[in-house]
Design a protein around this motif. Structure first.
Motif, PDB file in Angstrom:
ATOM      1  N   GLN A  75       0.842  -1.176  -0.020  1.00  0.00           N
ATOM      2  CA  GLN A  75       0.077  -0.060   0.068  1.00  0.00           C
ATOM      3  C   GLN A  75       0.879   1.356  -0.100  1.00  0.00           C
ATOM      4  N   VAL A  76       0.341   2.455  -0.282  1.00  0.00           N
ATOM      5  CA  VAL A  76       0.860   3.589  -0.524  1.00  0.00           C
ATOM      6  C   VAL A  76      -0.224   4.520   0.363  1.00  0.00           C
ATOM      7  N   GLU A  77       0.332   5.477   1.494  1.00  0.00           N
ATOM      8  CA  GLU A  77      -0.480   5.893   2.432  1.00  0.00           C
ATOM      9  C   GLU A  77       0.227   7.379   2.607  1.00  0.00           C
ATOM     10  N   THR A  78      -0.660   8.412   2.746  1.00  0.00           N
ATOM     11  CA  THR A  78       0.077   9.712   3.219  1.00  0.00           C
ATOM     12  C   THR A  78      -0.551   9.902   4.495  1.00  0.00           C
ATOM     13  N   ASP A  79       0.217  11.020   4.952  1.00  0.00           N
ATOM     14  CA  ASP A  79      -0.243  11.803   6.478  1.00  0.00           C
ATOM     15  C   ASP A  79      -1.264  12.557   6.106  1.00  0.00           C
ATOM     16  N   TYR A  80      -1.958  13.163   6.785  1.00  0.00           N
ATOM     17  CA  TYR A  80      -2.933  14.262   6.420  1.00  0.00           C
ATOM     18  C   TYR A  80      -2.170  15.527   6.194  1.00  0.00           C
ATOM     19  N   ALA A  81      -2.649  16.206   4.943  1.00  0.00           N
ATOM     20  CA  ALA A  81      -2.147  17.450   4.409  1.00  0.00           C
ATOM     21  C   ALA A  81      -3.073  18.672   4.923  1.00  0.00           C
ATOM     22  N   VAL A  82      -2.958  19.545   5.806  1.00  0.00           N
ATOM     23  CA  VAL A  82      -3.875  20.466   6.252  1.00  0.00           C
ATOM     24  C   VAL A  82      -3.747  21.721   5.551  1.00  0.00           C
ATOM     25  N   GLU A  83      -5.033  22.121   5.091  1.00  0.00           N
ATOM     26  CA  GLU A  83      -5.100  23.560   4.231  1.00  0.00           C
ATOM     27  C   GLU A  83      -6.136  24.506   4.718  1.00  0.00           C
ATOM     28  N   GLY A  84      -6.235  25.376   5.589  1.00  0.00           N
ATOM     29  CA  GLY A  84      -7.385  26.081   6.182  1.00  0.00           C
ATOM     30  C   GLY A  84      -8.112  25.072   7.124  1.00  0.00           C
ATOM     31  N   GLU A  85      -9.309  24.947   6.685  1.00  0.00           N
ATOM     32  CA  GLU A  85     -10.164  24.130   7.753  1.00  0.00           C
ATOM     33  C   GLU A  85     -10.356  22.761   7.088  1.00  0.00           C
ATOM     34  N   TRP A  86      -9.610  22.453   6.135  1.00  0.00           N
ATOM     35  CA  TRP A  86      -9.676  21.026   5.403  1.00  0.00           C
ATOM     36  C   TRP A  86      -8.352  20.460   5.560  1.00  0.00           C
ATOM     37  N   ARG A  87      -8.429  19.077   5.654  1.00  0.00           N
ATOM     38  CA  ARG A  87      -7.299  18.076   5.599  1.00  0.00           C
ATOM     39  C   ARG A  87      -7.810  16.874   4.560  1.00  0.00           C
ATOM     40  N   THR A  88      -6.579  16.181   4.028  1.00  0.00           N
ATOM     41  CA  THR A  88      -6.629  15.364   3.112  1.00  0.00           C
ATOM     42  C   THR A  88      -5.574  14.245   3.392  1.00  0.00           C
ATOM     43  N   LYS A  89      -6.145  13.121   3.286  1.00  0.00           N
ATOM     44  CA  LYS A  89      -5.190  11.754   3.337  1.00  0.00           C
ATOM     45  C   LYS A  89      -5.622  10.888   2.172  1.00  0.00           C
ATOM     46  N   SER A  90      -4.481  10.227   1.617  1.00  0.00           N
ATOM     47  CA  SER A  90      -4.764   9.207   0.672  1.00  0.00           C
ATOM     48  C   SER A  90      -4.340   7.871   0.987  1.00  0.00           C
ATOM     49  N   ILE A  91      -5.066   6.742   0.562  1.00  0.00           N
ATOM     50  CA  ILE A  91      -4.480   5.485   0.836  1.00  0.00           C
ATOM     51  C   ILE A  91      -4.807   4.541  -0.539  1.00  0.00           C
ATOM     52  N   LEU A  92      -4.010   3.886  -1.132  1.00  0.00           N
ATOM     53  CA  LEU A  92      -3.952   3.202  -2.232  1.00  0.00           C
ATOM     54  C   LEU A  92      -3.483   1.727  -1.777  1.00  0.00           C
ATOM     55  N   LYS A  93      -4.342   0.407  -2.027  1.00  0.00           N
ATOM     56  CA  LYS A  93      -3.947  -0.575  -1.695  1.00  0.00           C
ATOM     57  C   LYS A  93      -4.197  -1.441  -2.899  1.00  0.00           C
ATOM     58  N   VAL A  94      -2.915  -2.450  -2.921  1.00  0.00           N
ATOM     59  CA  VAL A  94      -3.017  -3.214  -4.113  1.00  0.00           C
ATOM     60  C   VAL A  94      -3.264  -4.806  -3.808  1.00  0.00           C
ATOM     61  N   LYS A  95      -4.028  -5.628  -4.596  1.00  0.00           N
ATOM     62  CA  LYS A  95      -4.147  -6.952  -4.325  1.00  0.00           C
ATOM     63  C   LYS A  95      -3.906  -7.546  -5.445  1.00  0.00           C
ATOM     64  N   LYS A  96      -3.369  -8.729  -5.362  1.00  0.00           N
ATOM     65  CA  LYS A  96      -2.896  -9.691  -6.527  1.00  0.00           C
ATOM     66  C   LYS A  96      -4.198 -10.590  -6.851  1.00  0.00           C
ATOM     67  N   ILE A  97      -4.615 -10.475  -8.019  1.00  0.00           N
ATOM     68  CA  ILE A  97      -5.708 -11.258  -8.554  1.00  0.00           C
ATOM     69  C   ILE A  97      -5.369 -12.276  -9.168  1.00  0.00           C
ATOM     70  N   ASN A  98      -4.375 -12.303  -9.983  1.00  0.00           N
ATOM     71  CA  ASN A  98      -3.596 -13.334 -10.846  1.00  0.00           C
ATOM     72  C   ASN A  98      -2.425 -13.169 -11.249  1.00  0.00           C
ATOM     73  N   TRP A  99      -1.783 -14.147 -12.066  1.00  0.00           N
ATOM     74  CA  TRP A  99      -0.511 -13.501 -12.426  1.00  0.00           C
ATOM     75  C   TRP A  99       0.048 -12.579 -13.159  1.00  0.00           C
ATOM     76  N   LYS A 100      -1.206 -11.800 -13.833  1.00  0.00           N
ATOM     77  CA  LYS A 100      -0.874 -10.394 -14.668  1.00  0.00           C
ATOM     78  C   LYS A 100      -1.635  -9.275 -13.943  1.00  0.00           C
ATOM     79  N   GLU A 101      -2.742  -9.723 -13.230  1.00  0.00           N
ATOM     80  CA  GLU A 101      -3.739  -8.519 -12.696  1.00  0.00           C
ATOM     81  C   GLU A 101      -3.604  -8.178 -11.529  1.00  0.00           C
TER      82      GLU A 101
END
Length: 148
Positions: A75-101
């Motif tokens: 996975q790729v994960e970020t910490d929160y980025a705060v801008e004004g009264e908003w904050r954003t964080k992103s998470i991406l996870k990868v799961k193997k389906i088969n040998w190529k996907e």
């Protein structure tokens, strides 16, 4: 076409586009959610390339601070980025389906500061996620070209 007609036509066009922008902007971030949205996409690449490409997109698009790739948890994960009264964080996870996907699950968590603390809001819609997946797809091809 006369000078005044051109000015009138231009003013009408500006008014029309301004009204459209204002009407779209008021809904942005107004939907309160209890858990982050998750969107899925399938890629034909190995986990390391997908993670590296996604991390680059997270950095380029400022989708959080301190982008971290975790190869063990895939996975790729970020910490929160705060801008004004908003904050954003992103998470991406990868799961193997088969040998190529590989299935990729992406969440962009957006929260707004309220009197009671941080409240999770839906800021991105499906179209924005599709656009992010397209950018990740392009970055995957760029990463693959570096390897060979």
């Amino acid at each position: 076409m006369g000078y005044w007609k051109k000015i009138l036509l231009f003013s009408a066009a500006v008014l029309f586009f301004s009204a459209n922008l204002i009407s779209c902007g008021t809904d942005s971030g107004s939907v309160v959610i209890n858990q982050p949205d998750q969107y899925r996409h399938i890629y034909e690449a190995n986990e390391k390339i997908i993670l590296t490409a996604a991390a680059r997109i997270f950095r380029d698009k400022a989708m959080g601070r301190n982008v971290k790739i975790d190869l063990e948890r895939k996975q790729v994960e970020t910490d929160y980025a705060v801008e004004g009264e908003w904050r954003t964080k992103s998470i991406l996870k990868v799961k193997k389906i088969n040998w190529k996907e590989r299935e990729v699950v992406l969440s962009v968590i957006t929260e707004k500061r309220t009197e009671n603390g941080w409240e999770m809001r839906r800021l991105l819609e499906k179209e924005q996620y599709v656009s992010l997946f397209d950018k990740i797809d392009l970055a995957i091809y760029e990463e693959m070209s570096k390897v060979q």
